[in-house]
Structure formats: C-alpha cells, structure tokens
Design a protein around this motif. Structure first.
Motif, mmCIF file in Angstrom:
data_model
loop_
_atom_site.group_PDB
_atom_site.id
_atom_site.type_symbol
_atom_site.label_atom_id
_atom_site.label_comp_id
_atom_site.label_asym_id
_atom_site.label_seq_id
_atom_site.Cartn_x
_atom_site.Cartn_y
_atom_site.Cartn_z
ATOM 1 N N ARG A 204 40.829 27.234 19.527
ATOM 2 C CA ARG A 204 40.780 28.472 18.273
ATOM 3 C C ARG A 204 39.416 28.904 18.112
ATOM 4 N NH1 ARG A 204 39.674 27.411 12.839
ATOM 5 N NH2 ARG A 204 40.099 25.019 13.289
ATOM 6 N N GLY A 205 39.320 30.474 18.342
ATOM 7 C CA GLY A 205 37.823 31.079 17.955
ATOM 8 C C GLY A 205 37.348 30.822 16.781
ATOM 9 N N ILE A 206 35.955 30.586 16.720
ATOM 10 C CA ILE A 206 35.231 30.552 15.391
ATOM 11 C C ILE A 206 34.769 31.650 15.097
ATOM 12 C CG2 ILE A 206 33.532 29.112 14.182
ATOM 13 C CD1 ILE A 206 33.697 27.023 16.542
ATOM 14 N N GLN A 207 35.036 32.143 13.715
ATOM 15 C CA GLN A 207 34.533 33.351 13.108
ATOM 16 C C GLN A 207 33.188 32.849 12.388
ATOM 17 O OE1 GLN A 207 37.149 35.410 10.555
ATOM 18 N NE2 GLN A 207 35.798 37.213 10.263
ATOM 19 N N GLY A 208 32.212 34.057 12.486
ATOM 20 C CA GLY A 208 30.892 33.643 11.680
ATOM 21 C C GLY A 208 29.693 33.433 12.772
ATOM 22 N N GLY A 209 28.487 33.820 12.399
ATOM 23 C CA GLY A 209 27.439 33.892 13.240
ATOM 24 C C GLY A 209 27.458 34.829 14.144
ATOM 25 N N ILE A 210 26.340 35.013 15.031
ATOM 26 C CA ILE A 210 26.236 36.251 15.621
ATOM 27 C C ILE A 210 25.615 35.979 17.011
ATOM 28 C CG2 ILE A 210 25.776 37.615 13.859
ATOM 29 C CD1 ILE A 210 23.041 37.390 13.779
ATOM 30 N N GLU A 211 25.392 34.797 17.536
ATOM 31 C CA GLU A 211 24.773 34.875 18.967
ATOM 32 C C GLU A 211 25.476 34.421 20.054
ATOM 33 O OE1 GLU A 211 21.399 34.900 19.563
ATOM 34 O OE2 GLU A 211 21.115 35.973 17.490
ATOM 35 N N ASN A 212 26.534 33.265 19.797
ATOM 36 C CA ASN A 212 27.187 32.601 21.059
ATOM 37 C C ASN A 212 28.892 32.736 20.668
ATOM 38 O OD1 ASN A 212 24.680 31.839 22.190
ATOM 39 N ND2 ASN A 212 24.928 30.177 20.638
ATOM 40 N N THR A 213 29.693 32.738 21.679
ATOM 41 C CA THR A 213 30.949 32.497 21.551
ATOM 42 C C THR A 213 31.313 31.016 21.275
ATOM 43 O OG1 THR A 213 31.603 34.443 22.810
ATOM 44 C CG2 THR A 213 33.285 32.364 22.716
ATOM 45 N N ASN A 214 32.035 30.714 20.424
ATOM 46 C CA ASN A 214 32.468 29.321 19.995
ATOM 47 C C ASN A 214 33.799 29.195 19.888
ATOM 48 O OD1 ASN A 214 29.680 27.748 19.253
ATOM 49 N ND2 ASN A 214 29.462 30.100 18.766
ATOM 50 N N TYR A 215 34.332 28.209 20.284
ATOM 51 C CA TYR A 215 35.796 27.813 19.987
ATOM 52 C C TYR A 215 35.850 26.477 19.655
ATOM 53 C CZ TYR A 215 37.641 31.690 22.713
ATOM 54 O OH TYR A 215 37.908 33.065 23.194
ATOM 55 N N PHE A 216 36.901 25.992 18.599
ATOM 56 C CA PHE A 216 37.248 24.702 18.228
ATOM 57 C C PHE A 216 38.198 24.281 19.436
ATOM 58 C CE2 PHE A 216 36.113 24.996 13.581
ATOM 59 C CZ PHE A 216 34.641 24.648 13.673
ATOM 60 N N MET B 124 28.103 31.894 14.622
ATOM 61 C CA MET B 124 29.048 31.711 15.720
ATOM 62 C C MET B 124 30.216 32.899 15.578
ATOM 63 S SD MET B 124 30.161 27.777 15.343
ATOM 64 C CE MET B 124 29.058 26.332 15.067
ATOM 65 N N ALA B 125 30.653 33.051 16.854
ATOM 66 C CA ALA B 125 31.531 34.403 16.760
ATOM 67 C C ALA B 125 32.136 34.298 18.332
ATOM 68 C CB ALA B 125 30.652 35.822 16.928
ATOM 69 N N VAL B 126 33.220 35.199 18.594
ATOM 70 C CA VAL B 126 33.822 35.400 19.760
ATOM 71 C C VAL B 126 33.372 36.679 20.510
ATOM 72 C CG1 VAL B 126 35.990 35.363 21.033
ATOM 73 C CG2 VAL B 126 35.424 33.750 19.051
ATOM 74 N N PHE B 127 32.481 36.525 21.351
ATOM 75 C CA PHE B 127 32.304 37.852 22.243
ATOM 76 C C PHE B 127 33.060 37.725 23.529
ATOM 77 C CE2 PHE B 127 28.575 36.910 19.763
ATOM 78 C CZ PHE B 127 27.944 37.973 19.011
#
Length: 320
Positions: free
Chosen positions: A28-40, A1-4
């Motif tokens: 809140r943006g989630i740090q980690g991973g490399i494919e999509n933008t993710n937020y809690f 997961m990441a924030v693009f």
C-alpha cells in the motif's frame, strides 16, 4: 512520504522473498511527505504477519545512502529504537527497485502523537540525547545536505516567488546565519550525526511510551544543537499560530539535558539555532511548494507556517 514511482506487486514480492521476509500479502502506497516513494508491505511467514516499509529514494543516490542506512543499523545495535534496514544473503542493505535505490525496514509499532503533551516532549528529548551519544562512534561521515550551504544556494531560487517583505526577511536571516556560522561559539558547538527532521510525524508512541524514531533520510553530521532546535520548533510550537509553548519547551530541554548537559556555547547559541531551524524548513517548503515534482500521492506543506515560527523566534528569543 509519497509515491513518485509505482512499484508493481510482483517486483515487491521478489525483493521481500529475496530478503527472507516472507510472502507478500499487501502493498500500500503511503500518502504524505515529499522526498521519497514509500509503501507499507505486509508479509506472512509460517502463518505470522510481519510489517515493513519499502522506500525508493527519488533524490538520493547510491553514493549517499550508505550513510543513512548504516547509521540506522549503528543506532539500532546500540539500543536506539529506529528502523533496521534488512539485508540480503550477501549482507547488502541497499537494494535497487524499478531502477531506483531502495531499502526495506521494519515498521515501528504505534502511532504519531500530533498533539503532544509535555510528557511526550520529555520522552523525545531524552531519546534524542541518547541518540546523539550513541552515534558518537559511527565511523561514516556526511554533511547535513540541507545545512547552511544549501540555504545559500536555495534562497536566491525561491526569492522570485515571495512578496517583498518575505524576500527581505529571507535575505536578512540568511545574512545573520552566515554571521553566526563564522563565530567562535558556533565552531565550539559539539557535533556528530543528527536526524535533522525529527518532527511529530517521525516519532512513534504506543500506550504513551516512545517506540521509535524514523525517516533518517535528512540525517548528516551537524551540531547537536541544530538537531535539538529543529525538534523544539515542531514539538514545542502551537501549529495554528507558530507560537512558542514554554511548558513543552522546558520539558523537552530539561529531559535532553539530563542525559547530555548543554555546553556553554550551546546555551549561548540556542536562540540563533532556533532561528536557523525555522529558516531551513521555511526555505525547503518554499522550494517544494513553488517548484514541485510530480507524484502519484503528494501534499506539499504550507511554507507560511515556518515563516510565522521564524518571525516569532526573532521577535521573542528563547533561552534554555
């Protein structure tokens, strides 16, 4: 997961309200991973908080995403603990946010076990087998997009970035996997929808009990043995050295086989599939490391780990 893609709070607030999930209290943006933008996202409804994950898909398009989202719906309806995509009033579970396809799912309770015991491995093995059986009636189909065809396309792209010995290993292993895929044993492998990325950080536990599998966005139809091998290469490996852990391995495989016994072709090809799983993630990590995309929060994984795992699987084959 990441924030693009940065998502303004007002846009997230409107989406969550439209889905009937309550008033947004935190994003809140989630740090980690490399494919999509993710937020809690945390919402409040009638004074009670609820917790969600908002995902914007950076590589997958509207045509591919229904497979993943409806697979999760299918599994959740059959008692498999997976995130459940939330629908709007029209029943749609695929949305658009900031011009990107998006989904909102419930956030699973608990935390990932990054130093799993044999008991954790047995729990994951049992649930993986249950998931494979539960997915048999799923009526949509999509190939594993990071399968053999993708390896054949991507290995030539990453070869210029590696040392000669690594290039030789990549070429040799790719040739071996193409040879395996042409065999009658490979054709006999049981198949169906698979997770294909069920690493330690994609499983949740709470008070020692497994509470769910998540991040299905590499799922596709492939051999169940490949899915099992991907898991064994993470859950049953020493992360520092890439070495095989026989205790955790045995616990995982035995728990899986108690729910879905392995066919003879699966037992025959397990060593080859362990190599295939290692190759798949070595190639993808090389690609992400040497050809990265920009992201607000992004930490590419070290490709060397799965090179070590692959070399270990070649030097010391393991059978079920």
């Amino acid at each position: 997961m990441a924030v693009f893609t940065e998502v303004p709070e007002d846009i997230a607030r409107e989406l969550l309200a439209r889905l009937g999930l309550g008033e947004l209290r935190e994003l809140r943006g989630i740090q980690g991973g490399i494919e999509n933008t993710n937020y809690f996202a945390t919402t409040e409804h009638d004074g009670r908080p609820s917790h969600w994950v908002l995902t914007l898909f950076e590589r997958l398009g509207h045509d591919q995403l229904p497979f993943y989202l409806h697979l999760m719906k299918h599994l959740a309806s059959r008692g498999i603990p997976v995130p459940d995509p939330q629908a709007d009033r029209a029943g749609d579970i695929l949305h658009t946010v900031c011009g990107k396809p998006a989904a909102v799912v419930n956030r699973l309770p608990g935390h990932s076990e990054l130093a799993p015991t044999a008991a954790h491995c047995a729990s994951v093995g049992e649930m993986l087998a249950r998931m494979h059986l539960a997915a048999r009636g799923f009526d949509r189909s999509q190939p594993n997009l990071r399968g053999l065809a993708w390896w054949n396309e991507t290995v030539p792209v990453v070869l210029p970035f590696v040392e000669p010995a690594q290039a030789a290993l990549l070429r040799a292993e790719l040739a071996f996997q193409n040879h395996v895929a042409a065999s009658s044993a490979w054709a006999a492998l049981p198949r169906g929808p698979v997770h294909a990325d069920l690493f330690r950080d994609n499983v949740m536990f709470e008070d020692g009990a497994l509470t769910g599998f998540f991040d299905f966005y590499f799922a596709g139809v492939d051999s169940w043995l490949f899915d099992l091998a991907v898991c064994l290469n993470d859950w049953c490996i020493d992360l520092a050295s890439g070495a095989h852990d026989p205790v955790r391995f045995d616990a995982f495989v035995r728990a899986y086989a108690r729910v879905r016994p392995l066919a003879s072709a699966e037992r025959q090809l397990l060593p080859a599939m362990l190599r295939a799983g290692a190759l798949r993630f070595w190639v993808s990590r090389l690609w992400d490391f040497h050809l990265p995309r920009e992201a607000a929060l992004l930490k590419p994984h070290d490709p060397a780990h799965f090179e070590r795992v692959l070399r270990g699987r070649i030097a010391h084959p393991v059978s079920a």
